[in-house]
Scaffold this motif. Structure first.
Motif, PDB file in Angstrom:
ATOM      1  N   GLN A  70       1.015  -1.238  -0.462  1.00 41.97           N
ATOM      2  CA  GLN A  70      -0.595  -0.239  -0.013  1.00 41.97           C
ATOM      3  C   GLN A  70       1.332   1.445  -0.524  1.00 41.97           C
ATOM      4  OE1 GLN A  70      -2.961   0.646   2.709  1.00 41.97           O
ATOM      5  NE2 GLN A  70      -3.655   2.002   2.673  1.00 41.97           N
ATOM      6  N   LEU A  71       1.495   0.956   0.921  1.00 45.60           N
ATOM      7  CA  LEU A  71       2.585   2.445   0.919  1.00 45.60           C
ATOM      8  C   LEU A  71       3.583   2.521  -0.225  1.00 45.60           C
ATOM      9  CD1 LEU A  71       4.345   2.522   4.278  1.00 45.60           C
ATOM     10  CD2 LEU A  71       2.223   3.740   3.793  1.00 45.60           C
ATOM     11  N   LEU A  72       3.656   1.278  -1.310  1.00 45.94           N
ATOM     12  CA  LEU A  72       5.111   1.534  -2.214  1.00 45.94           C
ATOM     13  C   LEU A  72       3.819   1.917  -3.591  1.00 45.94           C
ATOM     14  CD1 LEU A  72       6.810   0.510  -3.662  1.00 45.94           C
ATOM     15  CD2 LEU A  72       5.728  -1.901  -4.100  1.00 45.94           C
ATOM     16  N   ALA A  73       1.951   1.577  -3.317  1.00 43.03           N
ATOM     17  CA  ALA A  73       0.998   2.476  -4.731  1.00 43.03           C
ATOM     18  C   ALA A  73       1.052   4.015  -4.128  1.00 43.03           C
ATOM     19  CB  ALA A  73       0.161   1.454  -4.827  1.00 43.03           C
ATOM     20  N   GLY A  74       1.216   3.879  -2.683  1.00 43.27           N
ATOM     21  CA  GLY A  74       0.917   5.691  -2.394  1.00 43.27           C
ATOM     22  C   GLY A  74       1.834   6.712  -2.627  1.00 43.27           C
ATOM     23  N   THR A  75       3.485   5.913  -2.096  1.00 38.52           N
ATOM     24  CA  THR A  75       4.737   6.648  -2.962  1.00 38.52           C
ATOM     25  C   THR A  75       4.614   6.533  -4.579  1.00 38.52           C
ATOM     26  OG1 THR A  75       5.740   5.772  -0.657  1.00 38.52           O
ATOM     27  CG2 THR A  75       6.977   6.546  -2.333  1.00 38.52           C
ATOM     28  N   ALA A  76       4.448   5.893  -5.112  1.00 41.54           N
ATOM     29  CA  ALA A  76       4.439   6.464  -6.957  1.00 41.54           C
ATOM     30  C   ALA A  76       3.610   6.577  -6.960  1.00 41.54           C
ATOM     31  CB  ALA A  76       4.117   4.131  -7.283  1.00 41.54           C
ATOM     32  N   LEU A  77       2.094   6.952  -6.730  1.00 38.29           N
ATOM     33  CA  LEU A  77       1.320   7.894  -6.816  1.00 38.29           C
ATOM     34  C   LEU A  77       1.916   8.970  -6.285  1.00 38.29           C
ATOM     35  CD1 LEU A  77      -2.440   6.992  -5.645  1.00 38.29           C
ATOM     36  CD2 LEU A  77      -1.480   6.843  -7.853  1.00 38.29           C
ATOM     37  N   ASN A  78       2.540   9.314  -5.293  1.00 36.37           N
ATOM     38  CA  ASN A  78       3.040  10.871  -5.459  1.00 36.37           C
ATOM     39  C   ASN A  78       4.124  11.309  -6.015  1.00 36.37           C
ATOM     40  OD1 ASN A  78       1.203  10.528  -3.041  1.00 36.37           O
ATOM     41  ND2 ASN A  78       2.608  10.949  -1.441  1.00 36.37           N
ATOM     42  N   VAL A  79       5.117  10.223  -6.396  1.00 31.24           N
ATOM     43  CA  VAL A  79       6.008  10.217  -7.537  1.00 31.24           C
ATOM     44  C   VAL A  79       5.438  10.564  -8.269  1.00 31.24           C
ATOM     45  CG1 VAL A  79       8.201   9.088  -8.147  1.00 31.24           C
ATOM     46  CG2 VAL A  79       7.730   8.914  -6.006  1.00 31.24           C
ATOM     47  N   SER A 125      -6.279  10.253  -6.711  1.00 29.92           N
ATOM     48  CA  SER A 125      -6.618   9.323  -6.401  1.00 29.92           C
ATOM     49  C   SER A 125      -6.294   8.732  -5.172  1.00 29.92           C
ATOM     50  CB  SER A 125      -5.396   8.687  -7.189  1.00 29.92           C
ATOM     51  OG  SER A 125      -6.365   8.556  -8.556  1.00 29.92           O
ATOM     52  N   ILE A 126      -4.767  10.225  -4.434  1.00 28.02           N
ATOM     53  CA  ILE A 126      -3.903  10.378  -3.411  1.00 28.02           C
ATOM     54  C   ILE A 126      -4.353   9.871  -2.283  1.00 28.02           C
ATOM     55  CG2 ILE A 126      -2.356  12.076  -2.127  1.00 28.02           C
ATOM     56  CD1 ILE A 126      -0.763  11.881  -5.404  1.00 28.02           C
ATOM     57  N   ASN A 127      -6.251  11.331  -2.446  1.00 31.13           N
ATOM     58  CA  ASN A 127      -7.229  11.412  -1.588  1.00 31.13           C
ATOM     59  C   ASN A 127      -7.406  10.107  -1.023  1.00 31.13           C
ATOM     60  OD1 ASN A 127      -6.155  14.381  -0.569  1.00 31.13           O
ATOM     61  ND2 ASN A 127      -8.112  14.996  -1.877  1.00 31.13           N
TER      62      ASN A 127
HETATM   63  C1  LIG Z   1       1.721  11.221  -0.444  1.00 30.58           C
HETATM   64  O1  LIG Z   1       0.918  12.567  -0.356  1.00 30.58           O
HETATM   65  C2  LIG Z   1       0.250  12.354   0.653  1.00 30.58           C
HETATM   66  C3  LIG Z   1      -0.482  14.135   0.620  1.00 30.58           C
HETATM   67  O2  LIG Z   1       1.289  14.952   0.864  1.00 30.58           O
HETATM   68  C4  LIG Z   1       0.694  11.979   1.886  1.00 30.58           C
HETATM   69  O3  LIG Z   1      -0.802  12.567   2.426  1.00 30.58           O
HETATM   70  C5  LIG Z   1       0.752  10.755   1.664  1.00 30.58           C
HETATM   71  O4  LIG Z   1       1.189  10.195   3.586  1.00 30.58           O
HETATM   72  C6  LIG Z   1       2.193  10.201   1.255  1.00 30.58           C
HETATM   73  N1  LIG Z   1       2.079   8.828   0.235  1.00 30.58           N
HETATM   74  C7  LIG Z   1       2.899   8.007   0.649  1.00 30.58           C
HETATM   75  C8  LIG Z   1       2.782   6.893   1.276  1.00 30.58           C
HETATM   76  O5  LIG Z   1       4.076   8.643   1.380  1.00 30.58           O
END
Ligand SMILES: *[C@@H]1O[C@H](CO)[C@@H](O)[C@H](O)[C@H]1NC(C)=O
Length: 201
Positions: A70-79, A125-127
């Motif tokens: 989950q953190l991997l997918a979330g980080t990929a989205l943020n990047v 998506s990130i939200n």
């Molecule tokens: C991605 O960015 C959001 C918004 O800045 C932050 O809340 C979230 O923790 C970040 N996700 C990861 C997996 O770092």
């Protein structure tokens, strides 16, 4: 005698190497399991279409990601979002620069609009990634998959706009490489999200 001395010497040499190796592993141990975390990223990236880019774009975040899909997918989205934003900003600057003809400006504007849509979709998506708490997992992950796919479509439409002859060489290369990079990051993020959805569901 000479034999013994050299044997003794090589023993010391080995001991020295051993000590410096173990000092290395001690200092590495201060960051919890860095090797394991980068291995997790490398292995996970094999499901993506651009595994090298996947690894280079995510390995800096290995300690935060640990071994969480989950953190991997979330980080990929943020990047991906930050790359889409900076590419969009660059294009806005370039579209206002001197020596760009009206056809180029028009192509850039279309592309900026599509990138802006993709920034919105990635942001949503990130939200939603933050709202993934179990009860509505399938519903939420479905929304995320839909938005990230839409972002990828928008970016591809933008790249297609550069396939024609409306742009001069340098501008085209500068901008196109950046957008292709954003599209590849998006494609990778989608693959990691799909994998996460499969594991979870
Ligand atoms: C991605 O960015 C959001 C918004 O800045 C932050 O809340 C979230 O923790 C970040 N996700 C990861 C997996 O770092």
């Amino acid at each position: 005698m000479a034999f013994t001395t050299s044997k003794l010497f090589s023993t010391f040499l080995l001991l020295d190497i051993f000590i410096s190796l173990s000092m290395h592993s001690t200092s590495a141990a201060r960051n919890p399991l860095p090797k394991t975390n980068t291995d997790f990223i490398k292995t996970s990236c094999t499901v993506t279409s651009y595994p090298k880019l996947c690894f280079t774009s995510l390995s800096a975040h290995a300690n935060a990601i640990q071994a969480s899909p989950q953190l991997l997918a979330g980080t990929a989205l943020n990047v991906t979002l930050s790359s889409a934003k900076s590419t969009s900003n660059l294009m806005v600057l370039l579209s206002r620069s001197q020596g760009i003809n009206p056809r180029e400006v028009a192509a850039m504007k279309d592309c900026i609009e599509e990138l802006s849509d993709s920034v919105d979709e990635l942001g949503k998506s990130i939200n939603e990634m933050g709202q993934l708490k179990g009860t509505n997992f399938n519903l939420v992950i479905n929304d995320i998959q839909t938005w990230v796919s839409a972002a990828l479509t928008d970016e591809s439409t933008c790249t297609d706009g550069f396939a024609g002859k409306s742009m001069n060489g340098n501008l085209k290369i500068t901008v196109k490489d950046r957008i292709v990079n954003v599209a590849q990051l998006t494609s990778n993020a989608l693959a990691l999200i799909n994998k996460f959805a499969l594991i979870h569901g």
